[in-house]
Design an enzyme around this catalytic site. Structure first.
Site, short mmCIF file in Angstrom:
data_model
loop_
_atom_site.label_atom_id
_atom_site.label_comp_id
_atom_site.label_asym_id
_atom_site.label_seq_id
_atom_site.Cartn_x
_atom_site.Cartn_y
_atom_site.Cartn_z
CB SER A 217 -0.94 -0.04 1.21
OG SER A 217 -1.92 0.96 1.11
CG ASN A 218 -0.52 4.67 -1.10
OD1 ASN A 218 -1.15 5.42 -0.34
ND2 ASN A 218 -1.10 4.06 -2.12
NE ARG A 219 4.67 8.28 4.72
CZ ARG A 219 5.33 9.43 4.67
NH1 ARG A 219 6.21 9.63 3.70
NH2 ARG A 219 5.11 10.38 5.54
#
Ligand code: CTP
Length: 415
Positions: A217-219
């Site tokens: 995923s990402n932040r």
């Protein structure tokens, strides 16, 4: 927070003698902080539980009691209070007060003001948040009174199940002030400059599945997208919030479509765009997904592990294709998360994805962008127009972006 729904709104808050009266202080404070003008009226019994001074301090305005009804210095206060009110809320409302309202009794300042105000309608709502012991609430007399009030247009909020002052666990607790506040906020927002518009907002970081335990995923926290959804609601829009997993509370009355992967987000967007006036793609969509997701948990072993990634579809590119044929959505807004050459890269995306507007976001900064409450963005429009916004709260950024969107929708209508 956008002040739009509460701006220039006079809210009369009636407080009656339930132990939940102390919670009305929180409600009065929230509405005042949101920009509403709150005038409180306390019944004799509620002022034994909480002081009018508390409300005067929280609202910065006189708090009325029955003494004002019989005061020479106040000229027909019930008529004045009823006329200037945009909304009357009674929270908490006792069984006794509801009985009075249902039968037109008017023997104290609050009930006489409510009688002068009327029964409530979509224009001028009468909101009642009952609070009492469980048996009193289920009593046929109370239920019949609630029915009468509802039939006349009053909006009854709650009560909720839970712990009551008697020790009983039953339905009778006043709805939490936060929830009454969000309902009120929504009610007051319906005539904003996005009235009747359907807006889709995507938010959060999508997740691609490696195995039953792990994801890529990402932040992205979803904060900016959620703030945009709330702002669009505050200005009268009907909002569909297509969200990747997020810890945030979905804004009241947004239609929430929870998704996880980029592929699911694409499907949800495509299913909804035909009727959308605007799409704002604030989500951080995974550019790659795992080509060979493992059904079983991948076991730990020494050395390297190679994952095969394959590109996901670019959702905005898909939207552009559909829009060419259907003309919908009228306005499409994208984001550009960049760590270098902010403006040049964002401009390329604006053109390539056929957007009306792009919000360029420098993600290299610690104080703005991912996971924090502030953001510093530059807005780029089609005609080389560039608007540099200073570092500000994500809710303020949302307000500025929706201002631009409103203008773009007006232009799209004329074209
Ligand atoms: N976006 C999209 N579909 C994807 C990836 C991104 O619709 N598969 C959207 C994002 O929601 C955003 C815009 O495209 O509104 C730009 O996303 P960004 O991640 O900045 O750029 P990419 O197009 O993915 O390009 P790159 O990662 O190479 O910068």
């Amino acid at each position: 927070m956008s002040l739009d729904p509460f701006k220039d709104k006079n809210i009369v808050l009636g407080i009656t003698g339930s132990i939940a009266a102390y919670k009305a202080a929180d409600l009065a404070s929230r509405i005042t902080q949101a920009g509403g003008t709150v005038t409180t009226i306390l019944t004799e019994s509620s002022s034994k539980l909480i002081s009018p001074l508390t409300f005067a301090a929280l609202t910065g305005r006189k708090s009325y009691t029955d003494a004002d009804l019989w005061s020479e210095s106040e000229h027909v206060p019930h008529i004045f209070l009823a006329r200037q009110a945009d909304v009357v809320i009674i929270a908490p409302a006792t069984a006794n007060m509801m009985a009075k309202l249902a039968h037109g009794l008017a023997d104290d300042l609050l009930s006489v003001t409510a009688l002068a105000y009327g029964n409530g309608s979509t224009q001028k709502p009468l909101i009642i948040a009952p609070a009492m012991d469980g048996g009193m609430f289920t009593n046929e007399a109370t239920q019949a009174n609630i029915q009468i009030l509802q039939q006349r247009g009053a909006i009854i909020i709650g009560p909720e199940e839970g712990y009551l002052a008697s020790g009983l666990k039953a339905r009778g607790r006043m709805t939490e002030p936060q929830d009454i506040f969000t309902r009120l906020r929504y009610m007051l927002s319906r005539n904003g400059d996005l009235k009747g518009k359907q807006v889709i907002v995507t938010a959060g970081g999508t997740r691609e599945v490696i195995d039953p335990v792990r994801v890529i995923s990402n932040r992205s926290s979803g904060k900016q997208g959620y703030a945009i959804a709330q702002e669009a609601l505050d200005r009268g829009a009907d909002v569909i919030l297509i969200t990747a997993p997020s810890q945030l509370d979905v804004p009241f009355a947004a239609t929430c479509v929870p998704v996880s992967t980029a592929d699911e987000m694409e499907q949800a967007v495509m299913q909804n765009i035909a009727k959308a006036d605007a799409l704002i793609m604030a989500a951080a969509v995974s550019d790659f997904t795992i080509s060979d997701t493992s059904k079983e948990k991948i076991k730990r072993k020494e050395g390297k592990l190679a994952l095969k990634l394959v590109a996901t579809d670019d959702i905005l590119m898909q939207v552009a294709q559909v829009r060419k044929k259907s003309g919908k959505p009228d306005v499409v807004i994208g984001f550009a998360a960049e760590s270098q050459d902010l403006i040049a890269n964002a401009q390329k995306k604006l053109a390539a994805k056929d957007l009306d507007m792009i919000v360029a976001n420098d993600i290299s900064s610690q104080t703005s962008g991912f996971e924090v409450d502030k953001n510093k963005v530059t807005v780029l429009l089609k005609n080389d127009q560039k608007i540099d916004l200073p570092l500000m709260g994500k809710d303020e950024v949302a307000e500025k972006l929706i201002d631009q969107m409103v203008e773009l929708l007006k232009k799209a209508k004329k074209a």
